[in-house]
Design a protein around this motif. Structure first.
Motif, PDB file in Angstrom:
ATOM      1  N   UNK A   1       0.808  -1.218   0.000  1.00  0.00           N
ATOM      2  CA  UNK A   1       0.000   0.000   0.000  1.00  0.00           C
ATOM      3  C   UNK A   1       0.846   1.275   0.000  1.00  0.00           C
ATOM      4  N   UNK A   2       1.967   1.285   0.719  1.00  0.00           N
ATOM      5  CA  UNK A   2       2.706   2.520   0.926  1.00  0.00           C
ATOM      6  C   UNK A   2       4.104   2.566   0.317  1.00  0.00           C
ATOM      7  N   UNK A   3       4.573   1.523  -0.350  1.00  0.00           N
ATOM      8  CA  UNK A   3       5.944   1.525  -0.839  1.00  0.00           C
ATOM      9  C   UNK A   3       6.193   2.621  -1.869  1.00  0.00           C
ATOM     10  N   UNK A   4       5.270   2.876  -2.763  1.00  0.00           N
ATOM     11  CA  UNK A   4       5.404   3.926  -3.774  1.00  0.00           C
ATOM     12  C   UNK A   4       5.694   5.273  -3.103  1.00  0.00           C
ATOM     13  N   UNK A   5       4.940   5.590  -2.065  1.00  0.00           N
ATOM     14  CA  UNK A   5       5.125   6.862  -1.370  1.00  0.00           C
ATOM     15  C   UNK A   5       6.362   6.830  -0.477  1.00  0.00           C
ATOM     16  N   UNK A   6       6.625   5.717   0.160  1.00  0.00           N
ATOM     17  CA  UNK A   6       7.762   5.611   1.074  1.00  0.00           C
ATOM     18  C   UNK A   6       9.078   5.826   0.356  1.00  0.00           C
ATOM     19  N   UNK A   7       9.283   5.139  -0.760  1.00  0.00           N
ATOM     20  CA  UNK A   7      10.549   5.267  -1.479  1.00  0.00           C
ATOM     21  C   UNK A   7      10.700   6.677  -2.048  1.00  0.00           C
ATOM     22  N   UNK A   8       9.615   7.300  -2.452  1.00  0.00           N
ATOM     23  CA  UNK A   8       9.674   8.655  -2.992  1.00  0.00           C
ATOM     24  C   UNK A   8      10.000   9.671  -1.902  1.00  0.00           C
ATOM     25  N   UNK A   9       9.357   9.537  -0.758  1.00  0.00           N
ATOM     26  CA  UNK A   9       9.617  10.456   0.351  1.00  0.00           C
ATOM     27  C   UNK A   9      11.026  10.255   0.901  1.00  0.00           C
ATOM     28  N   UNK A  10      11.482   9.020   0.985  1.00  0.00           N
ATOM     29  CA  UNK A  10      12.838   8.731   1.434  1.00  0.00           C
ATOM     30  C   UNK A  10      13.863   9.365   0.491  1.00  0.00           C
ATOM     31  N   UNK A  11      13.612   9.296  -0.788  1.00  0.00           N
ATOM     32  CA  UNK A  11      14.503   9.920  -1.776  1.00  0.00           C
ATOM     33  C   UNK A  11      14.492  11.436  -1.640  1.00  0.00           C
ATOM     34  N   UNK A  12      13.326  11.989  -1.431  1.00  0.00           N
ATOM     35  CA  UNK A  12      13.202  13.438  -1.255  1.00  0.00           C
ATOM     36  C   UNK A  12      13.932  13.898   0.006  1.00  0.00           C
ATOM     37  N   UNK A  13      13.814  13.143   1.077  1.00  0.00           N
ATOM     38  CA  UNK A  13      14.517  13.474   2.327  1.00  0.00           C
ATOM     39  C   UNK A  13      16.023  13.393   2.124  1.00  0.00           C
ATOM     40  N   UNK A  14      16.490  12.369   1.419  1.00  0.00           N
ATOM     41  CA  UNK A  14      17.927  12.216   1.172  1.00  0.00           C
ATOM     42  C   UNK A  14      18.472  13.404   0.377  1.00  0.00           C
ATOM     43  N   UNK A  15      17.769  13.804  -0.673  1.00  0.00           N
ATOM     44  CA  UNK A  15      18.227  14.929  -1.495  1.00  0.00           C
ATOM     45  C   UNK A  15      18.152  16.233  -0.711  1.00  0.00           C
ATOM     46  N   UNK A  16      17.057  16.452  -0.015  1.00  0.00           N
ATOM     47  CA  UNK A  16      16.923  17.679   0.774  1.00  0.00           C
ATOM     48  C   UNK A  16      18.013  17.771   1.836  1.00  0.00           C
TER      49      UNK A  16
END
Length: 165
Positions: free
Chosen positions: A5-20
């Motif tokens: 249910x949440x992997x699509x959002x989790x990996x995207x948010x994790x990537x955004x946090x890493x870049x930020x």
């Protein structure tokens, strides 16, 4: 079920946090990245880009997103572990990463080396958290993304279930 249910959002948010985090460290705290640090950002940029494409075009079939995440994480794992190896002096870095100059009998050759030399040496740890370098943290994050994405792909896209007649 939660992973599906949440992997699509989790990996995207994790990537955004890493870049930020990387951009905040660079532009707010003035921690200049080395060339290997910059290469380790590429997978996160790619994941965010394909996330935006999927969201903007409202693609229902997200398998291409997960395949892209897998390819990006393989690229990221390569550079992350290479950088950790360079920091621990196990591996040698690319030419633009080294901190030393080659001996030269020619003044113009020496000047050229000085002018093209990287300001930041990849062997030096510029930031660490409890003794763990940023490259090591990145290696852990990108490896985690890779492993969970493999589990996700195998569990939810790996085998097509056919109905018995």
């Amino acid at each position: 079920m939660i992973l599906k249910k949440y992997w699509f959002w989790t990996v995207s948010i994790l990537s955004l946090i890493a870049i930020c985090s990387a951009l905040i460290a660079e532009f707010i705290f003035n921690l200049e990245p080395c060339s290997m640090c910059l290469k380790q950002r590429h997978p996160y940029y790619f994941i965010i880009l394909i996330f935006i494409i999927v969201v903007v075009f409202k693609l229902q079939q997200k398998i291409w997103f997960y395949a892209g995440v897998q390819i990006a994480s393989i690229y990221g794992i390569f550079y992350a572990f290479w950088h950790v190896g360079i920091e621990n002096k196990i591996l040698s870095g690319p030419e633009e990463c080294s901190g030393g100059l080659h001996t030269s009998n020619n003044v113009s050759s020496l000047k050229e080396q000085i002018m093209t030399k990287a300001v930041i040496n990849c062997e030096e740890v510029t930031w660490s958290f409890f003794g763990v370098s940023a490259a090591s943290i990145n290696a852990f994050i990108i490896l985690l993304i890779f492993i969970i994405n493999v589990v996700y792909l195998l569990n939810y896209h790996g085998s097509k279930k056919t109905k018995s007649i």
